[in-house]
Design an enzyme around this catalytic site. Structure first.
Site, PDB file in Angstrom:
ATOM      1  N   ARG A  84      10.634   1.288  12.926  1.00 30.02           N
ATOM      2  CA  ARG A  84      11.374   1.400  11.666  1.00 30.02           C
ATOM      3  C   ARG A  84      12.406   2.526  11.742  1.00 30.02           C
ATOM      4  O   ARG A  84      13.496   2.409  11.185  1.00 30.02           O
ATOM      5  CB  ARG A  84      10.406   1.609  10.492  1.00 30.02           C
ATOM      6  CG  ARG A  84      11.099   1.448   9.151  1.00 30.02           C
ATOM      7  CD  ARG A  84      10.123   1.418   8.000  1.00 30.02           C
ATOM      8  NE  ARG A  84       9.344   2.647   7.912  1.00 30.02           N
ATOM      9  CZ  ARG A  84       8.299   2.809   7.108  1.00 30.02           C
ATOM     10  NH1 ARG A  84       7.904   1.809   6.331  1.00 30.02           N
ATOM     11  NH2 ARG A  84       7.628   3.945   7.072  1.00 30.02           N
ATOM     12  N   LYS A 186      14.817   3.886   5.859  1.00 32.39           N
ATOM     13  CA  LYS A 186      14.152   5.064   5.288  1.00 32.39           C
ATOM     14  C   LYS A 186      15.109   6.251   5.414  1.00 32.39           C
ATOM     15  O   LYS A 186      14.978   7.094   6.306  1.00 32.39           O
ATOM     16  CB  LYS A 186      12.824   5.308   6.016  1.00 32.39           C
ATOM     17  CG  LYS A 186      11.855   6.135   5.184  1.00 32.39           C
ATOM     18  CD  LYS A 186      10.450   5.963   5.680  1.00 32.39           C
ATOM     19  CE  LYS A 186       9.502   6.962   5.068  1.00 32.39           C
ATOM     20  NZ  LYS A 186       9.303   6.812   3.624  1.00 32.39           N
ATOM     21  N   GLU A 222      10.034  -2.074  -6.091  1.00 37.72           N
ATOM     22  CA  GLU A 222       9.005  -1.199  -5.514  1.00 37.72           C
ATOM     23  C   GLU A 222       8.973   0.111  -6.281  1.00 37.72           C
ATOM     24  O   GLU A 222       9.744   0.322  -7.211  1.00 37.72           O
ATOM     25  CB  GLU A 222       9.254  -0.950  -4.026  1.00 37.72           C
ATOM     26  CG  GLU A 222      10.519  -0.198  -3.707  1.00 37.72           C
ATOM     27  CD  GLU A 222      10.646   0.153  -2.226  1.00 37.72           C
ATOM     28  OE1 GLU A 222       9.626   0.383  -1.566  1.00 37.72           O
ATOM     29  OE2 GLU A 222      11.783   0.208  -1.744  1.00 37.72           O
TER      30      GLU A 222
HETATM   31  N1  PLP Z   1       8.573   2.338  -0.151  1.00 36.84           N
HETATM   32  C1  PLP Z   1       9.126   3.560  -0.100  1.00 36.84           C
HETATM   33  C2  PLP Z   1      10.381   3.770  -0.870  1.00 36.84           C
HETATM   34  C3  PLP Z   1       8.524   4.575   0.650  1.00 36.84           C
HETATM   35  O1  PLP Z   1       9.053   5.797   0.701  1.00 36.84           O
HETATM   36  C4  PLP Z   1       7.337   4.306   1.350  1.00 36.84           C
HETATM   37  C5  PLP Z   1       6.707   5.333   2.172  1.00 36.84           C
HETATM   38  O2  PLP Z   1       6.850   5.372   3.341  1.00 36.84           O
HETATM   39  C6  PLP Z   1       6.795   3.031   1.279  1.00 36.84           C
HETATM   40  C7  PLP Z   1       7.433   2.063   0.514  1.00 36.84           C
HETATM   41  C8  PLP Z   1       5.550   2.681   2.015  1.00 36.84           C
HETATM   42  O3  PLP Z   1       5.816   2.502   3.372  1.00 36.84           O
HETATM   43  P1  PLP Z   1       4.682   2.745   4.451  1.00 36.84           P
HETATM   44  O4  PLP Z   1       3.552   1.880   4.074  1.00 36.84           O
HETATM   45  O5  PLP Z   1       5.300   2.332   5.733  1.00 36.84           O
HETATM   46  O6  PLP Z   1       4.346   4.183   4.396  1.00 36.84           O
HETATM   47  C1  COI Z   2       5.299   8.004   2.889  1.00 36.37           C
HETATM   48  O1  COI Z   2       4.435   7.364   2.306  1.00 36.37           O
HETATM   49  O2  COI Z   2       5.179   8.342   4.060  1.00 36.37           O
HETATM   50  C2  COI Z   2       6.512   8.402   2.251  1.00 36.37           C
HETATM   51  O3  COI Z   2       7.500   8.525   2.934  1.00 36.37           O
HETATM   52  C3  COI Z   2       6.492   8.781   0.878  1.00 36.37           C
HETATM   53  C4  COI Z   2       7.191  10.089   0.774  1.00 36.37           C
HETATM   54  C5  COI Z   2       8.607   9.909   0.396  1.00 36.37           C
HETATM   55  C6  COI Z   2       6.451  11.099   0.048  1.00 36.37           C
END
Ligand code: PLP
Ligand code: COI
Length: 342
Positions: A84, A186, A222
């Site tokens: 990612r 991200k 989301e």
């Molecule tokens: N959506 C956003 C905007 C996020 O910052 C995060 C955190 O990482 C997620 C979703 C969840 O992603 P992940 O499950 O890869 O941590």
């Molecule tokens: C995560 O879940 O890793 C995120 O990036 C959320 C964070 C912005 C606090």
């Protein structure tokens, strides 16, 4: 040999920053990355005209290290974070840090900070924050020619207070990303854009806001730091399908577990905000959020409540939570290659 743990009240940890011993830093210059090294200095010295500071040319990742019951240190799907970050770099024309080296660097920095990894059973883990920024001299709006890739770690507790107690959300009037913008990457700009919406939701007494899809503003998108899922009356696991949400590694893991372990039907599709009554359970999922049950969603003054009037975690959400965290902490065997031992 076991490392003596840091003197930390693990159970009281919140989701905050605590300085640890080492961070990994690597520099990209003249078209290549150096070997990188572990350093103890928690400050970066970068040029005043760095693109990261002016034009938001930066991206980051979020992942965790867990201590298993037998003391093993485990990472959850680190290859997915590496992939990612590559996609985020490609979206902002940044130098990509090689995916295999990304995972090696994560292992190195976690190992070096072993005394900060919360012990098993304390409800805490070591949050890992890789980031990559454009640096060097550059005033025009163009990609940098120099980059820094770094990883710091910090022990953390829950992101949303309340553990498995349901939290209450409100839809936002703002969008965190544009329909054909950077929502799926991200990158910091998405988070800067979410700060005000979050603050307004908190001032109104909610845990956080939920974004609607920026193209039509009719579907659930989301949360600012987590993806959304729901369980329908017919026990279908549904989660929004949109090009402007972050592809959550936790969400894809839950889709797999719901289908293969719980034998549920799963659907990635529009989740209309006008039809929230179709859901009997709802949740936010992510590395930081883990699985946070959503008790209610308020939209245009109308509140839809989920399981037991929004007062309790629903049974399927609980099963998914137990499965996911069981795998992450090494109590349950997960699909091949999900858990990587240090
Ligand atoms: N959506 C956003 C905007 C996020 O910052 C995060 C955190 O990482 C997620 C979703 C969840 O992603 P992940 O499950 O890869 O941590
Ligand atoms: C995560 O879940 O890793 C995120 O990036 C959320 C964070 C912005 C606090």
């Amino acid at each position: 040999m076991t490392t003596k743990k840091a003197d930390i009240s693990w159970k009281d940890l919140k989701f905050g920053y605590l300085k640890t011993d080492y961070r990994f830093v690597s520099h990209y210059k003249n078209g290549k990355w150096d070997d990188g090294q572990l350093v103890s200095d928690d400050y970066l010295r970068i040029h005043e005209s760095s693109t990261a500071l002016h034009y938001g040319q930066q991206c980051f990742e979020g992942m965790k290290a867990y201590t298993a019951k037998d003391g093993r240190i485990l990472l959850f799907r680190p290859d997915r974070n590496a992939a990612r970050m590559r996609q985020s770099c490609e979206a902002l024309l940044m130098a990509v840090y090689p995916e295999d080296k990304f995972v090696d660097a994560v292992k190195k920095v976690v190992k070096a900070n072993e005394r900060f990894i919360p012990p098993y059973g304390e409800g805490a883990s070591l949050y890992i924050r890789p980031f990559l920024i454009g640096v060097g001299e550059n005033v025009g709006v163009k990609p940098a020619s120099e980059y820094v890739f770094s990883i710091f770690v910090t022990p953390v507790g829950p992101y949303f207070k309340g553990g498995l107690n349901p939290c209450h959300f409100v839809t936002s009037e703002f969008d965190r990303a544009a329909p054909r913008g950077t929502g799926a990457a991200k990158v910091g700009g998405n988070y800067a854009a979410s700060l005000k919406a979050h603050q307004i939701a908190v001032e109104q007494g909610y845990t956080d806001c939920i974004y609607l899809d920026p193209a039509t503003r009719t579907n659930i998108e989301e949360v600012g730091a987590a993806n959304f899922f729901g369980i329908t009356k017919d026990n279908v696991f549904v989660t929004p399908d949109s090009p402007s949400i972050l592809p959550s590694i936790t969400k894809y893991s839950l889709l797999h577990l719901a289908e293969h372990n719980l034998k549920l039907k799963t659907e990635q599709r529009d989740v209309p905000v006008s039809n929230l009554d179709e859901l009997v359970e709802a949740g936010a999922c992510g590395t930081a959020a883990v699985i946070t049950p959503i008790g209610s969603i308020t939209h245009c003054g109308i509140t839809t409540k989920f399981y037991r009037d929004g007062t309790e975690v629903g049974p399927i959400t609980k099963k998914l939570y137990d499965l996911l965290t069981g795998i992450q902490f090494g109590d349950i065997e997960g699909p091949e290659n999900w858990v990587v031992e240090l």
